[in-house]
Each structure stands twice: as structure tokens, then as C-alpha cells.
Design a protein around this motif. Structure first.
Motif, short mmCIF file in Angstrom:
data_model
loop_
_atom_site.label_atom_id
_atom_site.label_comp_id
_atom_site.label_asym_id
_atom_site.label_seq_id
_atom_site.Cartn_x
_atom_site.Cartn_y
_atom_site.Cartn_z
N GLN A 163 41.09 49.92 35.28
CA GLN A 163 40.14 51.01 35.08
C GLN A 163 38.81 50.69 35.75
OE1 GLN A 163 40.83 53.92 33.94
NE2 GLN A 163 42.92 53.35 33.36
N LEU A 164 38.37 49.43 35.58
CA LEU A 164 37.11 48.99 36.17
C LEU A 164 37.12 49.23 37.68
CD1 LEU A 164 34.44 47.18 35.80
CD2 LEU A 164 35.89 45.30 36.56
N GLN A 191 27.40 48.01 31.65
CA GLN A 191 28.61 47.75 30.87
C GLN A 191 29.16 46.35 31.15
OE1 GLN A 191 31.17 50.62 29.84
NE2 GLN A 191 29.45 52.01 29.61
N ASP A 192 29.70 45.75 30.11
CA ASP A 192 30.31 44.43 30.26
C ASP A 192 31.64 44.59 31.01
OD1 ASP A 192 31.44 41.99 30.09
OD2 ASP A 192 31.34 41.81 27.90
N VAL A 242 33.30 40.59 41.12
CA VAL A 242 32.68 41.80 40.57
C VAL A 242 33.74 42.82 40.17
CG1 VAL A 242 31.12 43.73 41.05
CG2 VAL A 242 30.52 41.43 41.81
N ASN A 243 34.79 43.02 41.00
CA ASN A 243 35.83 43.96 40.57
C ASN A 243 37.05 43.22 39.99
OD1 ASN A 243 36.98 43.04 42.93
ND2 ASN A 243 37.24 45.05 43.86
N ARG A 244 36.83 41.97 39.67
CA ARG A 244 37.82 41.16 38.95
C ARG A 244 39.14 41.00 39.67
NH1 ARG A 244 37.94 42.86 32.82
NH2 ARG A 244 39.27 41.04 32.72
N ILE A 277 24.23 45.72 39.36
CA ILE A 277 25.24 44.66 39.21
C ILE A 277 24.50 43.41 38.73
CG2 ILE A 277 27.00 43.28 40.38
CD1 ILE A 277 27.03 45.39 42.61
N GLU A 278 25.00 42.83 37.67
CA GLU A 278 24.34 41.64 37.12
C GLU A 278 25.35 40.53 36.87
OE1 GLU A 278 22.13 43.12 33.73
OE2 GLU A 278 20.76 41.41 33.96
#
Lengths: 200, 303
Positions: B72-73, B63-64, B47-49, B2-3
Motif C-alpha cells: 500500500q505504501l 505517517q510512520d 523509503v519505499n521499503r 520525507i524523514e
């Protein structure tokens, strides 16, 4: 009881009309209350307007509402249907909104976090969890409508109210009793059925 | 992996996240700690928006994340919250199967996986699969929450106060089990907690936040030994030196060959517990079950 035996078919027709009136009004009310409730539960401004408006609507006496609708729709089934639907709608709306608001925030958060779309969250999580509240509202609405539909006879809406009304006019006690008994029986039967559904 | 790079999120009421850089290497667990309102939960939800950043970039396993469809993320990221957030109208098995169902797995594969993950979190599938969430204890609900997050085998897990609702007696055991599980499965984990002991136990690194900014990001032993400033030192607590000893075991330090009398401690004992035993017995050396003895000097030298 002689009158009853001779008029079973017209009594049956009145009962049928009554059930149809209540059923159609419920469907109409639910068709408005469900989408409106879903929208209002997420939008505070709309929620306040919808709940406030429906509280006013609900506080209008049945007979007054019938009287108000007659100049617009004339006498008959349609006016009675609309009046009854607008009477049941506030009850159902409140039930939908409180049901949806009762869903725990953690449950909504988990649904979002696992990747349910808003629509999936509504159908798979929020509405099923709001169901007990919605069924409770439906019970209140049905009980209210079964009795309110009796008054529909005043504006030619048909139903069991016709038996009571003409019975009163003609001083025909048996007719009044049959009408009143069937209204009570219908209310009790519908309530019992819904209570069973609530438990299941 | 995770970045987060230059992540900024402003809330109307203040206390957002400001220009945050944080990376969690693959297979490691980073524990986000800090006082309430410091932005740690916001960071996790970025992180999971569940929260969208105003600026910055987020990359998950290369992945961006901001370029992907958020729904989906999220299906590819395990998410565990306090109390588990289980769906009360679904049985345990159906709760665990939520993400597989969203991903369109067939019934046989889903069923097999549900049994597998329930067993992983220490719940007998035959006994628990058909129970309702309200029939479980707090700890069991939390286990089901972890199983649900693991169901689709995501490489990344987000844990938000996962043990907050578990009673203290069970919490320690659950923490140990989850720690072992995450290490075995080599998940990349971001954990939010307000409990320093929990962060030290579970985190390969600690990230301490204050008012939306990252104050210090270091391995637990490093942060406990060398807090960046007074705030960090205060937050870690006056007993931070003892907390740090809890990170080491007798087997990590040199031992004397000579044995000493008394009840022997296994070498898996933490130095914190060993020091406690010395205090209790009023001695400066303890016998070790595997041979030799541990001296107070050796404990002190571990600083």
C-alpha cells in the motif's frame, strides 16, 4: 487403399487416442512444470535440483521409460500417459524457468516499486513476459510427444503406433503407411498451429 | 515530507547505511550523491521499503512508513528508475495506468488521467498512448516512466538515476522540463544521481554520502562554496566554483547602470555562462539586454 476405406473408423479412433494421449500428457506435464518452474526460478537450490533432475529424466530413452513403468502401473493407457508426461515435463520446466529468468531486473524492480503484490507481479508481469519462451518449449514438447506416443503402442497405450506396430507384424504396408503418415501430419499440424500462436 | 531517523541497514558484503538522518521538506528535491557503493540507492529503496531497515524510523508526509503495509505504501509513492523500467508487454497507456489500476480507479477516470500525465511530460497522448515501449527513444521511455510515477498523483517521488540512459544532448532538456514540472506540482522528491551537475540543477539540497554515512547535507550553493572536508571538495570537482556560478543568474547580482558595447546577454543567463562569454570576448564587462551591464567584479562578489 481398400483397407483404408474399409477401416476409416478404427483409423479415426487411433488418431483420436493419439491426440488424447498427447493432450493429456501435456496437461499433466504442465500441471507439474508450471508451479515447479515458478518456485524454482526464485530459489537457486531448488532450481539446480529441478533442472538437474529433469535433465536426467529427459535423457532416459522413451522405450526404456515405458519398460520401467510397466511393472509399476501395468500395461495400458495410464502407464503410457505417465511416461509421456514425465518426458514432456523437463522440456516445459526448462522453458518456464528460462522464461521467468529472462524478465529484466528493472521490470521486476518497477513492478515491486509501484506496489504490485508478488502474485500480481507473477500473473501480470512475469508470466506474460515468459510466454514466448514457454510457447517455444511447448512446441518442442508437442513435437517430442507426438512421436514418442507412437512407441506407447508397445505397452498397450493405443494410438497411431498400433497401426504401425500391427502393420509391421502382419507385413501390411498400407497400414504402416497410414499410421506413419498420420503421425507426421499430426506433428506438422500441431507445430504450425503453435507457431502461429507464437507470432500472435 | 520525507524523514529518515537513525536508519541503519547492514548488507552481508558491507556498504550498507549507518545511522542516517535525512529529511526532505515538503515540495523540495533532495539529491543524494556520492561514489558508487556509498549507500545512496539503498537509502532511496529504504523509503519505499524495497529494502527493510535494521533500525531507525521513516516518516512520509507525517505517517510512520514502517507501520504501513509495504505494498500500500508503494502505491502512494512515485518511483522512477533508469530506462523507466516500463513493462515491455504493455502499451504506453497501460504502463501509465498501472498504479491507477491497482488502486481500482474506473476506466473513464484512468483514461482521463493517463492523457493528462502524458501531456504533462510533453508526450501527445493521441500519438503515444497506443505505442509499445520498444518503439520509443530512450528519452521518450524516460518521460513515460515519469508519467507513470505521477499517474496516481503521489505527494512523494523517488527518482533513481532517472536520466542515466538518456543521450547527453537530450538529457539537459529533459532535466529542465522535469525540474519545472516537479516545482509546479510541488512534489517532495528524493533523487539519486552520480552526476554532480544534475544534482546541482535539480536539488534544493544536496546530500553527499560516503561508505553508508551522510557526510554533508546542504543547499547546492552552500556545499559548493563551503565543502565540509577534502572528500566533499574532491567529489564536487575542481570546477565546483564554476558549477556554483551556474546556480546564479545575471538578475541575481547588482549591475552597473552604464552600458558597454558588444552583444547583450539576457538577464536570465547564468553567471557561469556570462563568465564564459567574458573569457571568450576578453572583456571584464558585458551589456545586459534588459539594460545596464554586468562586471567581472560583480561576478566575483557573488562568491
Amino acid at each position: 487403399m481398400r483397407w483404408t476405406w474399409r477401416n476409416l473408423d478404427s483409423i479415426g479412433a487411433a488418431l483420436g487416442e493419439h491426440v488424447l494421449l498427447v493432450g493429456a500428457a501435456l496437461l499433466l506435464a504442465a500441471a507439474v512444470a508450471l508451479p515447479l518452474g515458478v518456485l524454482a526460478a526464485r530459489r537457486p537450490v531448488l532450481r539446480a535440483a529441478a533442472m538437474g533432475g529433469s535433465a536426467v529424466l529427459y535423457s532416459v530413452p522413451t522405450l526404456a521409460l515405458f519398460a520401467l513403468l510397466v511393472p509399476l502401473l501395468g500395461l495400458g493407457f495410464r502407464a503410457a500417459l505417465l511416461a509421456l508426461a514425465s518426458y514432456a515435463m523437463p522440456v516445459l520446466l526448462r522453458a518456464v524457468v528460462t522464461g521467468l529468468e529472462g524478465v529484466a531486473p528493472a521490470v521486476r524492480d518497477a513492478a515491486d516499486g509501484m506496489g504490485l503484490t508478488p502474485r500480481q507481479k507473477l500473473w501480470q508481469v512475469e508470466l506474460p513476459l515468459a510466454l514466448p519462451s514457454m510457447l517455444a518449449g511447448l512446441r518442442v514438447a508437442v513435437a517430442t510427444l507426438v512421436s514418442a506416443a507412437t512407441v506407447a503402442a508397445y505397452i498397450g497405450g493405443g494410438g497411431l503406433g498400433v497401426l504401425i506396430l500391427t502393420g509391421l507384424d502382419q507385413g501390411h504396408t498400407e497400414k504402416i503407411l497410414v499410421g506413419a503418415t498420420l503421425v507426421c501430419a499430426l506433428a506438422l499440424a500441431a507445430d504450425t498451429a503453435l507457431r502461429r500462436m507464437q507470432r500472435a | 515530507m520525507i524523514e529518515l531517523r537513525g536508519i541503519t541497514k547492514a548488507w552481508p558484503g558491507g556498504a550498507g547505511v549507518q545511522a542516517l538522518d535525512l529529511s526532505v521538506p515538503e515540495g523540495e528535491c533532495c539529491a543524494l550523491i556520492g561514489p558508487s557503493g556509498c549507500g545512496k540507492t539503498t537509502t532511496l529503496r529504504l523509503v519505499n521499503r524495497l529494502v527493510e531497515p535494521d533500525a531507525g524510523s521513516i516518516r512520509i508526509t507525517g505517517q510512520d512508513a514502517l507501520a504501513q503495509d509495504p505494498v500500500q505504501l508503494r502505491r502512494g509513492i512515485g518511483y522512477v528508475i533508469q530506462e523507466g523500467g516500463l513493462f515491455p508487454h504493455r502499451r504506453v497507456g497501460a504502463n501509465v495506468a498501472v498504479v491507477p489500476a491497482l488502486l481500482g480507479w474506473d476506466a473513464a477516470r484512468t483514461r482521463a488521467r493517463v492523457e493528462e500525465v502524458l501531456a504533462l511530460v510533453g508526450l501527445d497522448p493521441a500519438q503515444y498512448r497506443d505505442r509499445w515501449p520498444h518503439q520509443l527513444s530512450g528519452g521518450e521511455r524516460q518521460r513515460v516512466g515519469v508519467a507513470r510515477a505521477l499517474a496516481a498523483d503521489p505527494p512523494v517521488l523517488l527518482l533513481d538515476e532517472p536520466f542515466g540512459a538518456v543521450d547527453p544532448l537530450r538529457r539537459a532538456q529533459l532535466q529542465q522540463e522535469v525540474l519545472a514540472l516537479l516545482k509546479r506540482l510541488r512534489k517532495t522528491v528524493l533523487l539519486v544521481t552520480h552526476d554532480v551537475q544534475e544534482a546541482v540543477l535539480l536539488g534544493d539540497s544536496l546530500a553527499l554520502m560516503r561508505a553508508g554515512r551522510l557526510v554533508q547535507h546542504a543547499a547546492p550553493a552552500e556545499m559548493l562554496a563551503r565543502p565540509a572536508d577534502g572528500f566533499v571538495a574532491d567529489f564536487l570537482g575542481a570546477d565546483r566554483a564554476l558549477t556554483r556560478l551556474g546556480l546564479f543568474r545575471i538578475s541575481d547580482v547588482p549591475r552597473e547602470a552604464a552600458s558597454v558595447p558588444g552583444e547583450a546577454l539576457p538577464e536570465a543567463t547564468t553567471l557561469r555562462d556570462a563568465l564564459s562569454a567574458m573569457l571568450e570576448r576578453g572583456v571584464t564587462a558585458l551589456p545586459v539586454a534588459e539594460g545596464g551591464s554586468l562586471t567581472l567584479e560583480a561576478v566575483l562578489a557573488s562568491r
